[in-house]
Motif scaffolding. Structure first.
Motif, mmCIF file in Angstrom:
data_model
loop_
_atom_site.group_PDB
_atom_site.id
_atom_site.type_symbol
_atom_site.label_atom_id
_atom_site.label_comp_id
_atom_site.label_asym_id
_atom_site.label_seq_id
_atom_site.Cartn_x
_atom_site.Cartn_y
_atom_site.Cartn_z
ATOM 1 N N LEU A 278 42.723 40.795 31.761
ATOM 2 C CA LEU A 278 43.636 39.709 32.397
ATOM 3 C C LEU A 278 43.610 38.347 31.682
ATOM 4 C CD1 LEU A 278 45.600 40.050 34.648
ATOM 5 C CD2 LEU A 278 43.800 39.086 36.236
ATOM 6 N N CYS A 279 42.500 37.756 31.684
ATOM 7 C CA CYS A 279 42.160 36.607 31.036
ATOM 8 C C CYS A 279 40.514 36.422 30.889
ATOM 9 C CB CYS A 279 42.432 35.200 31.892
ATOM 10 S SG CYS A 279 41.773 35.307 33.483
ATOM 11 N N GLU A 280 40.289 35.365 30.001
ATOM 12 C CA GLU A 280 38.927 34.995 29.572
ATOM 13 C C GLU A 280 38.646 33.887 29.473
ATOM 14 O OE1 GLU A 280 36.876 37.886 26.638
ATOM 15 O OE2 GLU A 280 37.506 36.269 25.420
ATOM 16 N N GLY A 281 37.441 33.206 29.818
ATOM 17 C CA GLY A 281 37.303 31.677 29.651
ATOM 18 C C GLY A 281 36.001 31.428 30.305
ATOM 19 N N THR A 282 35.663 30.007 30.646
ATOM 20 C CA THR A 282 34.514 29.751 31.102
ATOM 21 C C THR A 282 34.638 29.498 32.568
ATOM 22 O OG1 THR A 282 35.530 27.503 31.481
ATOM 23 C CG2 THR A 282 34.187 27.757 29.356
ATOM 24 N N PRO A 283 33.655 29.974 33.371
ATOM 25 C CA PRO A 283 33.731 30.009 35.031
ATOM 26 C C PRO A 283 34.879 29.001 35.519
ATOM 27 C CG PRO A 283 31.356 29.834 34.234
ATOM 28 C CD PRO A 283 32.291 29.579 33.177
ATOM 29 N N GLU A 284 34.568 27.854 35.129
ATOM 30 C CA GLU A 284 35.937 26.956 35.694
ATOM 31 C C GLU A 284 37.192 27.257 35.480
ATOM 32 O OE1 GLU A 284 33.485 25.584 33.489
ATOM 33 O OE2 GLU A 284 32.052 25.403 35.211
ATOM 34 N N PHE A 285 37.585 27.794 34.206
ATOM 35 C CA PHE A 285 38.691 28.008 33.885
ATOM 36 C C PHE A 285 39.116 29.431 34.644
ATOM 37 C CE2 PHE A 285 41.381 31.126 31.091
ATOM 38 C CZ PHE A 285 42.403 30.349 30.551
ATOM 39 N N ILE A 286 38.253 30.428 34.696
ATOM 40 C CA ILE A 286 38.488 31.608 35.529
ATOM 41 C C ILE A 286 38.746 31.355 37.069
ATOM 42 C CG2 ILE A 286 37.552 33.621 36.481
ATOM 43 C CD1 ILE A 286 38.210 33.853 33.300
ATOM 44 N N GLN A 287 37.889 30.407 37.571
ATOM 45 C CA GLN A 287 38.286 30.174 39.057
ATOM 46 C C GLN A 287 39.494 29.546 39.328
ATOM 47 O OE1 GLN A 287 35.024 27.317 40.296
ATOM 48 N NE2 GLN A 287 33.275 28.819 39.981
ATOM 49 N N ASN A 288 40.129 28.850 38.609
ATOM 50 C CA ASN A 288 41.359 28.229 38.612
ATOM 51 C C ASN A 288 42.797 28.909 38.067
ATOM 52 O OD1 ASN A 288 40.382 26.007 40.233
ATOM 53 N ND2 ASN A 288 39.260 25.531 38.076
ATOM 54 N N HIS A 289 42.273 30.112 37.409
ATOM 55 C CA HIS A 289 43.436 30.922 36.718
ATOM 56 C C HIS A 289 44.426 31.438 37.817
ATOM 57 C CE1 HIS A 289 45.374 33.287 33.807
ATOM 58 N NE2 HIS A 289 44.857 32.696 32.691
ATOM 59 N N PRO A 290 45.811 31.178 37.937
ATOM 60 C CA PRO A 290 46.356 31.914 38.761
ATOM 61 C C PRO A 290 46.605 33.380 38.733
ATOM 62 C CG PRO A 290 47.691 30.466 37.284
ATOM 63 C CD PRO A 290 46.419 30.318 36.854
ATOM 64 N N LYS A 291 46.259 33.942 37.762
ATOM 65 C CA LYS A 291 46.478 35.419 37.564
ATOM 66 C C LYS A 291 45.157 36.037 38.108
ATOM 67 C CE LYS A 291 48.984 36.635 33.355
ATOM 68 N NZ LYS A 291 48.795 36.974 31.914
ATOM 69 N N VAL A 292 44.170 35.408 38.306
ATOM 70 C CA VAL A 292 42.753 35.803 38.847
ATOM 71 C C VAL A 292 43.193 35.986 40.122
ATOM 72 C CG1 VAL A 292 40.220 35.572 38.939
ATOM 73 C CG2 VAL A 292 41.483 35.229 36.737
ATOM 74 N N ILE A 293 43.595 34.614 40.827
ATOM 75 C CA ILE A 293 43.642 34.532 42.193
ATOM 76 C C ILE A 293 44.638 35.683 42.723
ATOM 77 C CG2 ILE A 293 44.383 33.050 43.928
ATOM 78 C CD1 ILE A 293 43.319 30.599 42.148
ATOM 79 N N GLU A 294 45.588 35.985 41.910
ATOM 80 C CA GLU A 294 46.472 36.870 42.304
ATOM 81 C C GLU A 294 46.083 38.349 42.310
ATOM 82 O OE1 GLU A 294 50.357 36.377 40.167
ATOM 83 O OE2 GLU A 294 50.818 38.549 40.623
ATOM 84 N N ALA A 295 45.243 38.622 41.254
ATOM 85 C CA ALA A 295 44.768 39.911 41.178
ATOM 86 C C ALA A 295 43.760 40.216 42.285
ATOM 87 C CB ALA A 295 43.959 39.981 39.920
ATOM 88 N N TYR A 296 43.045 39.072 42.857
ATOM 89 C CA TYR A 296 42.117 39.198 43.758
ATOM 90 C C TYR A 296 42.831 39.161 45.086
ATOM 91 C CZ TYR A 296 37.931 39.689 41.068
ATOM 92 O OH TYR A 296 36.992 40.012 40.309
ATOM 93 N N LEU A 297 43.875 39.798 45.452
ATOM 94 C CA LEU A 297 44.554 39.924 46.530
ATOM 95 C C LEU A 297 45.525 38.488 46.735
ATOM 96 C CD1 LEU A 297 41.797 40.728 49.014
ATOM 97 C CD2 LEU A 297 43.558 42.348 48.230
ATOM 98 N N GLY A 298 45.205 37.394 46.441
ATOM 99 C CA GLY A 298 45.961 36.118 46.780
ATOM 100 C C GLY A 298 45.551 35.468 47.969
#
Ligand SMILES: Nc1ncnc2c1ncn2[C@@H]1O[C@H](COP(=O)(O)OP(=O)(O)OP(=O)(O)O)[C@@H](O)[C@H]1O
Length: 603
Positions: free
Chosen positions: A568-588
């Motif tokens: 889905l994406c890759e990066g530093t923890p800060e980048f991942i924490q704020n990534h909209p796709k990650v938030i969406e993947a984990y239910l939203g």
């Protein structure tokens, strides 16, 4: 070499008893019974090695027994060899057949291996019955008497000879049980996959069947000379059942089990001699009763009693006597390489129509902690299985420090310095905590099988050296006080830490931790967190698959997020924490914001 006390107890005393026997029981019947006991014991000790250590079942040992008997008899007679030379040759040929059966049944275990061995035993039975020109078939074959240089041994002398072999075999096998080979065989019996990712080659270790077949062959050769006559009816299926019954009733994997098991199967037919037609029925009944009432056999059950545990249990008493250097500096890990150490290119793992991992590219940098996260079923564990060689990917490539390792087996990958822990714990539950860690050192041990058989001084030194190193690793994970407990007795979180220590024993360049905090208590999670931090500080490269976001976000340098098998994406923890796709993947929603910011856990 073993201590003087060991030599007296293991070799001197049993030999003295065997030597004295004919003077106490100066009677042909008793001497014959003693011979039969010792011959059967040799076969059962060999079978106990197979069943007790690796939990592999052979129901065709009569095949190896028959090969030993016929070869010994035929070679001895046609070439005019001394009986001990012909017995040695017969045993070696039986071992060679054992190796062939082992290779043919490489991936067969449990009931499947049992089926293969039944077929083998039956095949040998048919050959001995039909190949009349060589074996004499049902009419039989008359081997030479046991003699050398023109001197024919008296029955009591022959009993001494068999007794000498039995004592030497027992001492050798007891050395094997206690050393690195016994540990590794037990580990394989407990978890093949965990053994493999620690560098144990399952193929090589199937050799146990050959060793066991060697002893069955020796038993057969000794029987041929004892009886003076062998025929196809001497080697029927029920004989295999008797052997396995002896192992199970006595207590598979215990030292005294074969003595008790042999006594029962040799003496019972004497006690029930009137009911010869019902022997199989009686043995079947006893076996069933034993499985119901004494599932670990007579000695196995007795060893559970606190008073007897010390003497009869499988725990290695020598282990406690080892002087562990508790103040030694902690073990050093291999220095981390800079730059990319591992490149996963378009990795795909397909199960039928399901793409569990779908064209994923990941680069792992040396000396970093690389997290892999994703919702349940996103392909994280599959990725770990692919990386450690447990699954061969259906597409893509894995390049480790410039070398393509895509098609490597787990033990080959381990040899390149990559190992892992398991989401579903894969500890060697019959071994102590420290012995679990010792398996991790498998590829660092240098002593061979023969050196372990006689337990040379070098073997003693090596054992001590690695026990100390294993103890060091237990200090790193804070489990040094539990070193001599059985791994299965530890709490879930502690067991996870044993897996970490065991992985570290490989002295890996890359350690993959598959959900190391799953199922652990809060206190244990803190401990695990602390251990991973210390490993990171030491410069070890780590791949961390974890649902506890607090650990992931605080420790990882880079994080890859998987979803439905795709990156889905890759990066530093800060980048991942704020990534909209990650938030969406984990239910939203808000709940997820808390989650990826490390305030909550999933899974
Ligand atoms: N051996 C297998 N055969 C068939 N399907 C499998 C196999 N292993 C995994 N899968 C499927 O592949 C998908 C990914 O599973 P995987 O266990 O890798 O996910 P995960 O991200 O590790 O999940 P979790 O966080 O629950 O452990 C799932 O749909 C799973 O059912």
């Amino acid at each position: 070499m073993r201590s003087l006390r060991w030599l007296i107890v293991q070799i001197g005393l049993p030999l003295a008893v065997i030597y004295a026997f004919p003077w106490v029981f100066n009677n042909g019947y008793y001497i014959h019974m003693a011979q039969t006991f010792l011959i059967t014991y040799i076969v059962i000790v060999g079978l106990n090695l197979l069943v007790g250590l690796s939990h592999q079942l052979s129901l065709g040992h009569v095949g190896f027994y028959a090969i030993g008997a016929y070869l010994t008899a035929i070679i001895g007679k046609t070439l005019g060899l001394n009986f001990f030379v012909s017995i040695l040759l017969g045993s070696l040929v039986a071992a060679a057949f054992g190796a062939v059966v082992a290779l043919l049944s490489l991936r067969s275990k449990g009931p499947y291996l049992a089926m293969v061995t039944i077929a083998f035993g039956e095949l040998i039975g048919i050959i001995s019955n039909r190949w009349i020109d060589v074996t004499g078939g049902p009419a039989g074959y008359f081997p030479n008497a046991a003699s050398f240089f023109g001197y024919t041994l008296q029955p009591y002398e022959y009993m001494w000879f068999i007794g000498l072999l039995a004592v030497l075999f027992t001492a050798g096998i007891s050395n094997i049980f206690k050393g690195r080979f016994g540990r590794t065989f037990t580990a394989l019996g407990n978890s093949e996959v965990a053994s493999e990712v620690l560098g144990v080659n399952v193929r090589g270790w199937k050799i146990l069947l050959a060793i066991s077949a060697f002893m069955a062959g020796a038993g057969g050769g000794l029987f041929a000379h004892q009886n003076g006559f062998i025929s196809s009816s001497s080697f029927e299926f029920h004989q295999s059942i008797l052997f396995i019954t002896g192992v199970i009733i006595g207590g598979a994997g215990t030292k005294w089990g074969p003595v008790v098991g042999t006594a029962i199967i040799v003496l019972l037919p004497q006690w029930f001699s009137k009911y010869v037609d019902y022997h199989l029925f009686i043995f079947g009944g006893i076996l069933l009763l034993c499985l119901l009432l004494l599932p670990n056999g007579v000695v196995g059950e007795l060893s559970k009693l606190p008073l007897l545990r010390k003497w009869l249990g499988r725990g290695d008493r020598n282990e406690r006597k080892l002087e562990l250097n508790k103040a030694a500096p902690l073990m050093e890990l291999p220095e981390a390489k800079d730059g990319t150490i591992l490149e996963l290119g378009k990795i795909r793992m397909q199960f039928g129509g399901l793409k569990a991992v779908d064209d994923v590219d990941i680069e792992i940098k040396g000396g970093t902690v690389h997290g892999i996260i994703g919702p349940n079923g996103s392909g994280k564990s599959t990725m770990v299985n692919v990386l450690s060689g447990v699954y061969m990917p259906t597409g893509g490539s894995i390049v480790w420090q410039g070398k393509n390792i895509t098609k490597f087996a787990p033990h080959q990958i381990a040899k390149h310095g990559i190992t892992r822990t398991f989401q579903n714990l894969q500890l060697f539950n019959e071994l102590t905590v420290i012995q679990n860690v010792l398996i991790g050192f498998h590829r660092h041990f240098r002593s061979g099988f023969l050196a372990n058989l006689v337990h040379t001084a070098k073997v003693s030194r090596e054992e001590k050296e690695f026990y100390n190193k294993a103890y060091d690793l237990l200090r790193i994970v804070g489990l040094e006080d539990r070193a001599h407990e059985t791994a299965a007795d530890l709490s879930y979180g502690e067991q996870r830490l044993v897996e970490v220590a065991r992985g570290l024993a490989l002295q890996p360049s890359l350690l993959i931790l598959d959900e190391p905090a799953a199922g652990a208590s809060n206190v244990e999670i803190d401990k695990i967190n602390d251990v991973i931090r210390r490993l990171k500080k030491s410069g070890l490269s780590i791949i961390l698959v974890e649902h506890h976001m607090e650990i992931v976000m605080n420790i990882c340098d880079t994080i890859t997020v998987l979803d439905f098998g795709k990156k889905l994406c890759e990066g530093t923890p800060e980048f991942i924490q704020n990534h909209p796709k990650v938030i969406e993947a984990y239910l939203g929603g808000e709940e997820v914001n808390e989650l990826v910011r490390g305030k909550k856990s999933i899974g």
